[in-house]
Scaffold this active site. Structure first.
Site, short mmCIF file in Angstrom:
data_model
loop_
_atom_site.label_atom_id
_atom_site.label_comp_id
_atom_site.label_asym_id
_atom_site.label_seq_id
_atom_site.Cartn_x
_atom_site.Cartn_y
_atom_site.Cartn_z
N GLU A 77 -7.20 -2.42 6.92
CA GLU A 77 -7.15 -1.25 6.02
C GLU A 77 -8.07 -1.47 4.82
O GLU A 77 -8.01 -0.74 3.83
CB GLU A 77 -5.71 -0.97 5.57
CG GLU A 77 -4.83 -0.52 6.73
CD GLU A 77 -3.51 0.14 6.31
OE1 GLU A 77 -3.49 0.88 5.32
OE2 GLU A 77 -2.51 -0.14 7.00
N TYR B 192 -16.44 -9.23 -2.93
CA TYR B 192 -15.21 -8.47 -3.25
C TYR B 192 -14.60 -8.00 -1.93
O TYR B 192 -15.21 -7.22 -1.21
CB TYR B 192 -15.55 -7.28 -4.15
CG TYR B 192 -14.36 -6.41 -4.49
CD1 TYR B 192 -13.13 -6.97 -4.81
CD2 TYR B 192 -14.46 -5.01 -4.51
CE1 TYR B 192 -12.03 -6.17 -5.14
CE2 TYR B 192 -13.37 -4.21 -4.85
CZ TYR B 192 -12.17 -4.80 -5.16
OH TYR B 192 -11.09 -4.02 -5.48
N CYS C 124 -10.93 0.27 0.13
CA CYS C 124 -9.79 0.68 0.95
C CYS C 124 -10.18 1.69 2.02
O CYS C 124 -10.88 2.66 1.73
CB CYS C 124 -8.74 1.28 0.02
SG CYS C 124 -7.27 1.74 0.88
N SER D 189 0.84 -1.20 0.00
CA SER D 189 0.00 0.00 0.00
C SER D 189 0.88 1.25 0.00
O SER D 189 0.46 2.30 -0.46
CB SER D 189 -0.93 -0.01 1.21
OG SER D 189 -0.20 0.28 2.37
N ASP D 190 2.11 1.14 0.51
CA ASP D 190 3.02 2.29 0.50
C ASP D 190 4.38 1.79 0.03
O ASP D 190 5.10 1.12 0.75
CB ASP D 190 3.11 2.87 1.92
CG ASP D 190 4.23 3.91 2.05
OD1 ASP D 190 4.75 4.36 1.00
OD2 ASP D 190 4.57 4.27 3.19
N GLY E 277 -8.76 3.00 -3.48
CA GLY E 277 -9.45 1.75 -3.84
C GLY E 277 -10.85 1.72 -3.23
O GLY E 277 -11.08 2.25 -2.14
N SER E 278 -11.78 1.10 -3.97
CA SER E 278 -13.18 1.10 -3.52
C SER E 278 -13.37 0.42 -2.17
O SER E 278 -14.28 0.77 -1.42
CB SER E 278 -14.05 0.41 -4.57
OG SER E 278 -13.54 -0.89 -4.81
N ARG F 135 1.48 -6.79 2.78
CA ARG F 135 1.21 -5.59 1.99
C ARG F 135 1.28 -4.32 2.84
O ARG F 135 1.48 -3.23 2.34
CB ARG F 135 -0.20 -5.74 1.40
CG ARG F 135 -0.57 -4.72 0.39
CD ARG F 135 -1.89 -5.06 -0.31
NE ARG F 135 -2.00 -4.25 -1.48
CZ ARG F 135 -2.54 -3.04 -1.49
NH1 ARG F 135 -3.06 -2.54 -0.40
NH2 ARG F 135 -2.57 -2.33 -2.60
P1 RVP Z 1 -10.59 -0.53 -6.95
O1 RVP Z 1 -10.37 -0.79 -8.41
O2 RVP Z 1 -11.07 0.86 -6.70
O3 RVP Z 1 -11.45 -1.56 -6.31
O4 RVP Z 1 -9.14 -0.59 -6.26
C1 RVP Z 1 -8.29 -1.71 -6.35
C2 RVP Z 1 -6.99 -1.39 -5.66
O5 RVP Z 1 -7.20 -1.14 -4.27
C3 RVP Z 1 -5.95 -2.49 -5.69
O6 RVP Z 1 -5.25 -2.59 -6.89
C4 RVP Z 1 -5.05 -2.11 -4.52
O7 RVP Z 1 -4.08 -1.13 -4.88
C5 RVP Z 1 -6.01 -1.46 -3.54
N1 RVP Z 1 -6.38 -2.36 -2.44
C6 RVP Z 1 -6.49 -3.72 -2.43
N2 RVP Z 1 -6.87 -4.09 -1.20
C7 RVP Z 1 -6.99 -2.95 -0.51
C8 RVP Z 1 -7.39 -2.83 0.90
O8 RVP Z 1 -7.79 -3.80 1.53
N3 RVP Z 1 -7.28 -1.64 1.43
N4 RVP Z 1 -6.71 -1.90 -1.27
#
Ligand code: RVP
Length: 513
Positions: free
Chosen positions: A441, A413, A327, A271-272, A324-325, A426
């Site tokens: 997270e 998802y 996140c 993530s970072d 991310g959706s 991660r």
């Molecule tokens: P989205 O397409 O908006 O669903 O975002 C997908 C992205 O979110 C991934 O490619 C990753 O960088 C990030 N991600 C994956 N898991 C998590 C989380 O649990 N926070 N975030």
């Protein structure tokens, strides 16, 4: 004193593209979406440089997120066949990730590795549970219950009657036994397999080797699938191209296994990504595999993070934190940046670096794409390609289960930072010695089921090509060079939606008078 940026952190939904002159040859059919994936050298005077110089290109600038609920082998195959690229999720054992990579590399159009397999002593109840999970009604019965065991028979929904056949009946007593089924020998072509299918009026033809071990299944419906995929991404040996996620903890074991399995490109999943851990990981890949080991790194959201990874040797850099959706990183830790601001700044840094050094390092906009047009905006702002999770999780080919909620079909998802995925690598900063998440997270969620990947991606790409024609651009380089973007006020965003009318949906159909 803290540095406070003057500009707010903006995201895609705040921007609009302004059309340029559309010439007569600028038609959707003439638009080329080829994108570079890995760094390459070019004359700094040639800007933007020709993506065909990159050691790895994709025909469509779209990749799928390395997440348990998104990128397994089935999605990897489906996406490569339409011109994109998947990164198989790294939050699983090294062996199972390498096996998924192998499945994609061994894929032959029309020949599928059986994903529903049982031993002869399994019960009908096991078969029903399996077919519910996989969604496939043809079950191969092999001596050890694996996709490559000795074939004993085939079980389909025509071999039992739900409600009548006792659930504890052994599948060996229900299946069509090997002696009674037609099969093909490994090595036959798809055309020969199809001839057998038509001659014997079959729905499925098992392909076996000299020891009667199952190799593939060929289904009647895959008959002419090959001609439908002109943009397929394949390597020099005509095998599908696939990526794989790695982490900065077990890379000394994971990377060799994935390279051995045939991964075309790796990507560090974090993530970072602005960290010394990533530098060590990149250095390992480069010292062990040289130019053959292509590795992306990230995620970053600014110039400094980008330059650090590029100078460490990254082949591409992934951009995006907290968008991310699924996140919740921004809510939990207060770090991140609006996706548009991050892409714009990193694209500028990439261009500056290219003009200075002649090295072009592609960037990937990762996360936060919630509308099809956000893909075009990301590309116009300078992303070479995008990565999406939610978008793909909705499709048949994604690993999540299909469920009915409030009379609507949904797919599961879940985020890599959720307790369900437990992808602690991660988010780990090292030091504690703990191999677990200390707090979440990401969330576990549902997304509306949307059918087949290809059907949906065709529509998304039709919109991208159409918008590129509005912007007078025949390829992604032209789009980036020519795009004119404006920040939209909240009132003009309202104006862009349906307004001042009552949409004619079911609720508003007037009754006859
Ligand atoms: P989205 O397409 O908006 O669903 O975002 C997908 C992205 O979110 C991934 O490619 C990753 O960088 C990030 N991600 C994956 N898991 C998590 C989380 O649990 N926070 N975030």
């Amino acid at each position: 004193m803290a540095l406070i940026y003057d500009e707010p952190s903006r995201t895609f939904g705040e921007y609009l593209l302004i059309p340029n002159l559309t010439t007569k040859q600028c038609t959707p059919a003439n638009v080329d979406l080829l994108a570079p994936v890995a760094r390459f050298k070019a004359d700094p005077g040639e800007f933007p440089p020709d993506p065909r110089k990159s050691p790895l290109t994709i025909n469509v600038p779209i990749t799928s997120a390395m997440m348990q609920s998104v990128s397994g082998a089935e999605l990897g195959i489906a996406l490569a066949r339409v011109g994109g690229l998947s990164f198989i999720f790294g939050s699983q054992s090294i062996e199972s990730e390498a096996e998924m990579v192998r499945q994609v590399k061994n894929y032959k159009a029309g020949f599928v590795v059986s994903d529903s397999n049982l031993r002869p002593d399994a019960r009908l109840a096991d078969a029903l549970a399996l077919t519910r999970r996989t969604g496939h009604s043809t079950v191969a019965i092999t001596d050890d219950g694996t996709p490559t065991g000795r074939l004993q028979g085939i079980l389909t929904s025509r071999d039992y009657r739900i409600g009548h056949t006792p659930l504890d009946t052994a599948v060996r007593d229900l299946m069509t036994p090997f002696e009674a089924i037609h099969s093909g020998r490994a090595g036959i072509t798809l055309q020969q397999a199809n001839e057998l299918i038509w001659k014997h009026k079959l729905n499925c033809l098992p392909i076996i080797d000299a020891q009667q071990r199952l190799v593939y299944l060929v289904f009647r419906k895959d008959h002419d699938a090959h001609q439908e995929h002109p943009l397929e991404n394949v390597d020099k040996e005509k095998r599908l191209v696939i990526g794989a996620g790695i982490n900065s903890r077990d890379f000394t074991e994971r990377v060799p296994a994935l390279m051995e399995a045939g991964a075309d490109v790796l990507c560090i999943d974090s993530s970072d990504g602005y960290s010394e851990w990533q530098r060590d990981t990149i250095e390992f890949v480069k010292s062990r595999y040289g130019s053959r080991g292509l590795v992306g790194a990230g995620n970053v959201v600014d110039r400094e993070g980008f330059l650090y990874l590029v100078e460490s040797g990254a082949d591409f850099v992934k951009v995006g934190i907290g968008g991310g959706s699924i996140c919740i990183t921004r809510e939990q830790k207060g770090i991140g940046r609006g996706q548009a601001s991050a892409v714009i700044e990193v694209a500028r840094a990439r261009d500056e670096y290219f003009r200075k050094t002649g090295h072009y390092v592609p960037i990937c906009s990762d996360g936060g794409i919630s509308q099809d047009y956000h893909v075009t905006l990301a590309l116009a702002m300078g992303a070479d390609f995008v990565m999406m999770g939610r978008y793909f999780a909705r499709f048949d080919e994604a690993p999540g289960r299909k469920v009915r909620i409030n009379n609507q079909t949904m797919k599961e998802y879940w985020g890599e930072g959720s307790n369900r995925a437990r992808n602690w690598q991660r988010y780990d900063h090292g030091g504690s010695g703990k191999s677990q998440l200390e707090f979440e997270e990401g969330v576990d969620s549902y997304v509306p089921y949307a059918g087949k990947l290809k059907d949906n991606l065709d529509v998304t790409l039709a919109k991208v090509r159409s918008t590129m024609c509005n912007c007078g651009s025949l390829n992604l380089r032209e789009l980036y060079q020519r795009a004119r973007l404006t920040v939209a006020s909240s009132v003009s965003i309202h104006e862009g939606g349906v307004h001042d009318v009552i949409p004619r949906d079911m609720r508003s159909v007037p009754s006859e008078t």
